[in-house]
Design an enzyme around this catalytic site. Structure first.
Site, short mmCIF file in Angstrom:
data_model
loop_
_atom_site.label_atom_id
_atom_site.label_comp_id
_atom_site.label_asym_id
_atom_site.label_seq_id
_atom_site.Cartn_x
_atom_site.Cartn_y
_atom_site.Cartn_z
N ASN A 185 4.99 9.52 -0.52
CA ASN A 185 4.51 10.08 0.73
C ASN A 185 5.69 10.53 1.58
OD1 ASN A 185 2.72 10.83 2.75
ND2 ASN A 185 1.63 8.88 2.75
N HIS A 200 -3.62 16.66 3.76
CA HIS A 200 -2.28 16.10 3.57
C HIS A 200 -1.78 16.45 2.17
CE1 HIS A 200 1.09 13.65 4.54
NE2 HIS A 200 0.83 12.68 3.69
N CYS A 203 3.76 18.17 6.13
CA CYS A 203 3.68 17.46 4.85
C CYS A 203 3.91 18.38 3.67
CB CYS A 203 2.34 16.75 4.74
SG CYS A 203 0.90 17.84 4.89
#
Length: 441
Positions: free
Chosen positions: A382, A361, A69
């Protein structure tokens, strides 16, 4: 220590049997998930995807079954600048290329770190931590900067995804077996004072794992052909001698940005800079530096950058109070305390100190809704693909953001002179297992 007596059990059961509320909840839970039992429908009124500041960005990316991520978020920041410079409507940088070099540098970082633990006790806590961690997919903003400094970037079509790059579990497992095997053998050689043989072993393992990475990821390109079509359908093609030359041509200085954290724990006074021992990838790369500030100041800095139409890399704990299908994180949307008639609330400091909260994250903030200057919801790009949320975009409520966001990367021009001086001061070194390093797991 006091054991549970039969009398205690009898009293507990009698008390529970009299609780009509829990009886109803028990029957509902037989066919219904806990989150649905605690869901607060009224919260939906405050989580509509409408924002007073909303930056247009390129389509979302997908990290798939990997923990990359932080790399995806970092490359999403850079690609927006590339798209703006060249007038592109769709573009991605190669996450596989970045992940290859991250893995290789982490392997070397681990091998070199073991030199500090050749003769210590086998139950040394730091050694055990490093062995347990091995190398993982995760990382930090400053680790991303170190990779770009050394290796540059390439367009995605220059080094596309492989199955292994998108599904890293099996590959990571084998790498970590190899690294732990090296640690055992290197310590055994050191005990026999065979340091030359230990160094030869280290070089051999590095060579073997470089080949293993090439087999899984593919060979990294040595030069870049940047081929693209602009928004007005003009074809262009430019060649660069190296990925580093390509990044230098983009004209962004990642060292202009600073990592701001919010960690309201007693061991981390505000207006101080911090680093984490044994956290990194590129040896002699950019040190990992966090400036700790109050949440209201962190939010103000983020809003300032968004107001200037620049997106923000950030790290949060996304493991609670969320609906991935709708793409909403909102702690006001779940009332577990009423459902189960007991308190679950902890302060942010307590969650950090007692392992209930930590960054897991990284994403990019692309918008915010302000009411009387206060943020009541945030728009998030995202890296979980476009099937969930609003075509891959997510929303975080203002209260959820306050409780679960721990880090944001901000251009230094928004910092005050006092904040900049604090950021540039000698950092306090935190333990390797400190929660401010958890994003690298």
């Amino acid at each position: 220590m006091k054991p549970i007596s039969l009398k205690t059990l009898e009293n507990l059961e009698q008390s529970y049997q009299k609780d009509v509320h829990q009886k109803a909840i028990r029957r509902a839970l037989a066919k219904t998930p806990i989150d649905q039992i605690a869901y607060v429908t009224e919260a939906e009124l405050h989580t509509q995807f409408r924002f007073s500041i909303d930056i247009d960005t390129l389509p979302v990316t997908n990290q798939k079954a990997s923990g990359r991520c932080w790399l995806f978020a970092g490359l999403n920041v850079v690609r927006e600048l590339v798209a703006k410079k060249y007038g592109l409507k769709d573009f991605e940088l190669s996450q596989n290329y970045q992940a290859f070099w991250d893995k290789f540098e982490k392997i070397n970082y681990f091998l070199e770190s073991m030199d500090n633990f050749l003769t210590c006790d086998s139950d040394d806590r730091t050694l055990k931590h490093l062995l347990q961690m091995g190398i993982q997919d995760g990382g930090q903003w400053d680790m991303f900067v170190s990779l770009v400094d050394k290796y540059g970037v390439v367009p995605k079509d220059q080094m596309p995804e492989t199955y292994a790059s998108s599904n890293t579990g099996a590959m990571n497992r084998l790498i970590n077996i190899k690294l732990r095997k090296y640690a055992a053998e290197a310590r055994a050689l050191a005990k026999q004072h065979q340091l030359k043989e230990k160094d030869e072993l280290k070089a051999r393992v590095l060579k073997e794992l470089y080949g293993f990475l090439c087999t899984n990821f593919g060979l990294p390109p040595k030069n870049v052909r940047f081929e693209y079509v602009t928004k007005d359908n003009q074809y262009q093609s430019t060649t660069f001698d190296s990925p580093k030359a390509f990044f230098d041509h983009i004209g962004i200085n990642l060292h202009d940005y600073a990592s701001i954290i919010h960690s309201p724990t007693e061991d981390k006074p505000y207006l101080r800079s911090y680093t984490i021992a044994y956290l990194g990838n590129v040896i002699d790369g950019k040190p990992i530096i966090h400036l700790n500030l109050p949440m209201e100041r962190l939010k103000a800095l983020v809003i300032n950058q968004l107001s200037d139409k620049e997106i923000v890399w950030f790290g949060a704990d996304v493991s609670r109070d969320g609906d991935r299908e709708k793409g909403i994180w909102d702690n006001q949307a779940y009332d577990y305390e009423t459902a189960f008639q007991m308190s679950f609330s902890m302060t942010k400091a307590q969650k950090l100190d007692y392992l209930q909260g930590a960054m897991n994250h990284a994403m990019v903030i692309t918008g915010v809704n302000l009411i009387d200057g206060q943020a009541n919801k945030w728009k998030i790009e995202n890296s979980w693909g476009s099937e969930k949320g609003q075509k891959g975009y997510y929303l975080m409520s203002g209260t959820w953001f306050d409780e679960n966001t721990y880090q944001a990367v901000i251009h230094k021009k928004y910092l005050t002179d006092i904040e900049l001086k604090a950021y540039e001061s000698e950092p306090i070194v935190l333990k390797p297992w400190d929660p401010m390093g958890s994003l690298a797991k």
